[in-house]
Design an enzyme around this catalytic site. Sequence first.
Site, PDB file in Angstrom:
ATOM      1  CB  ALA A 280      -0.903   0.008   1.221  1.00  0.00           C
TER       2      ALA A 280
ATOM      3  CG  ASN B 258       3.152   9.773   8.535  1.00  0.00           C
ATOM      4  OD1 ASN B 258       4.032  10.137   9.295  1.00  0.00           O
ATOM      5  ND2 ASN B 258       3.379   8.937   7.528  1.00  0.00           N
ATOM      6  CB  THR B 259      -3.398   9.311  10.684  1.00  0.00           C
ATOM      7  OG1 THR B 259      -3.272   9.512   9.278  1.00  0.00           O
ATOM      8  CG2 THR B 259      -4.807   9.671  11.121  1.00  0.00           C
TER       9      THR B 259
ATOM     10  CE  LYS C 177       1.259  -1.785   5.869  1.00  0.00           C
ATOM     11  NZ  LYS C 177       1.400  -1.277   4.508  1.00  0.00           N
TER      12      LYS C 177
ATOM     13  CB  SER D  17      -0.331   5.180   8.635  1.00  0.00           C
ATOM     14  OG  SER D  17      -0.372   4.363   7.499  1.00  0.00           O
TER      15      SER D  17
ATOM     16  CG  ASN E 260       2.392   1.154   7.963  1.00  0.00           C
ATOM     17  OD1 ASN E 260       3.122   1.893   7.286  1.00  0.00           O
ATOM     18  ND2 ASN E 260       1.079   1.188   7.878  1.00  0.00           N
TER      19      ASN E 260
ATOM     20  CG  PHE F 228      -4.059   8.108   5.694  1.00  0.00           C
ATOM     21  CD1 PHE F 228      -3.118   7.181   5.279  1.00  0.00           C
ATOM     22  CD2 PHE F 228      -4.826   7.798   6.815  1.00  0.00           C
ATOM     23  CE1 PHE F 228      -2.928   5.982   5.961  1.00  0.00           C
ATOM     24  CE2 PHE F 228      -4.658   6.603   7.504  1.00  0.00           C
ATOM     25  CZ  PHE F 228      -3.701   5.698   7.076  1.00  0.00           C
TER      26      PHE F 228
END
Length: 393
Positions: free
Chosen positions: A91, A213-214, A251, A211, A282, A144
């Site tokens: 992804a 970054n969120t 994930k 992730s 990730n 995202f």
Amino acid sequence: MSLKQKLQSATSILGGGAVLFVGINIANGNEKFYRDFVMPVFRWVDPERAHVLAVKAAAWGLVPRSKYKDPPILHCKAMGLEFTNPLGMAAGFDKHAEAMNGLLKTGFGFVEVGSVTPEPQEGNPKPRVFRLTEDKAIINRYGFNSVGHDVVHQRLKERQKKAAHLPQDQRGIIGVNLGKNKTSPSAVQDYVDGVKKLGCFGDYLVINVSSPNTPGLRAMQGRQQLAELIEQVVATRDLLPCTPKPPVLVKIAPDLTQADKEDIAAVVMGKKGSVEGIIVTNTTITRPESLEGKHKGETGGLSGVPLKDMSTATVSDMYRLTNGKMTIVGVGGVSSGQDAYEKIKAGASLVQLYTAFAYEGPPLPSKIKRELEDLLKKDGFSSVSEAVGADHR
Ligand SMILES: Cc1cc2nc3c(=O)[nH]c(=O)nc-3n(C[C@H](O)[C@H](O)[C@H](O)COP(=O)(O)O)c2cc1C
């Protein structure tokens, strides 16, 4: 963006595209030519623009078709799906479902699109992607950026219609990786909406809770939150009107404690609506001492070679904690057949990569598959599946 900036941007994309087109056609899959000419040209361009160009090249079919025909030893079955080879594009490369066919053409057995968020969102301010060339690594904090469910839904639907006419072995497998909007009031609802909207248009679904970054996203890997999320996602999947219903994978991050991993294993193996697989891993928020690239201090997730062993160790842990009963997709720092083989022996049924493709380009999937085929044969395995988890026996 002013008109002048837009024109400059369009000119550089068109110029880059022209160089790319000529390069690709001369190279026609030649590994050395890619390594010595096409990829260095890419590295002159800033990393995000190079990414956009590469996606467009794949979307327009400007990538060479792999000449390597997947041999039976690489065919494999996982989560009820049949793969002609176990190597997938991870992804984040094809976030907006534009380049699936082009990527399959280069030899990937499957492509995971996304992460896709319900509403379109821009992501973090630029610059937000950095090459660490000396380390064969990338740091990204895209956050995202997504065109949203509606656009991806339309693209997947069109592709599904066209792919229906292809023989099974040319259809490829498409995974859909779901994310959440930055300011959404309910993360669970964002994932549930993703299942409803996109669930019948991919072969498998991924709940991405890793992730970096969120804000707050990775907290969803915690026992209670994950159990609730999985229960609702799986219940929604079970009500989808299509057959077969897509398997669901979670994930996870490489930066988990032993207790976190035990909790995740307990939840994914639990009775209350279970998932079919785990994607491990990730990007990492850690920064190994060995890093040399000048951007090593940037905030974001680190991927590529420095992540490899951390991710393989997590594959091994999760295989052990789930008693080899859960499908594991191993991802992190894979750039050779040997790297893929290590993930498989540690417990991965399938393997993905991203960063190495950004450095080596379209010849990479075939190179890895050729090397993996040789390694399996050398060790006397007659299929990939036979080698899964071999380190634990
Ligand atoms: C630029 C970039 C963007 C990414 N975006 C996503 C994403 O949107 N969703 C996701 O689940 N993983 C994302 N990833 C993580 C990759 O899917 C993969 O898990 C990670 O990069 C490790 O594999 P690699 O070392 O082969 O790159 C991204 C990675 C990179 C480098």
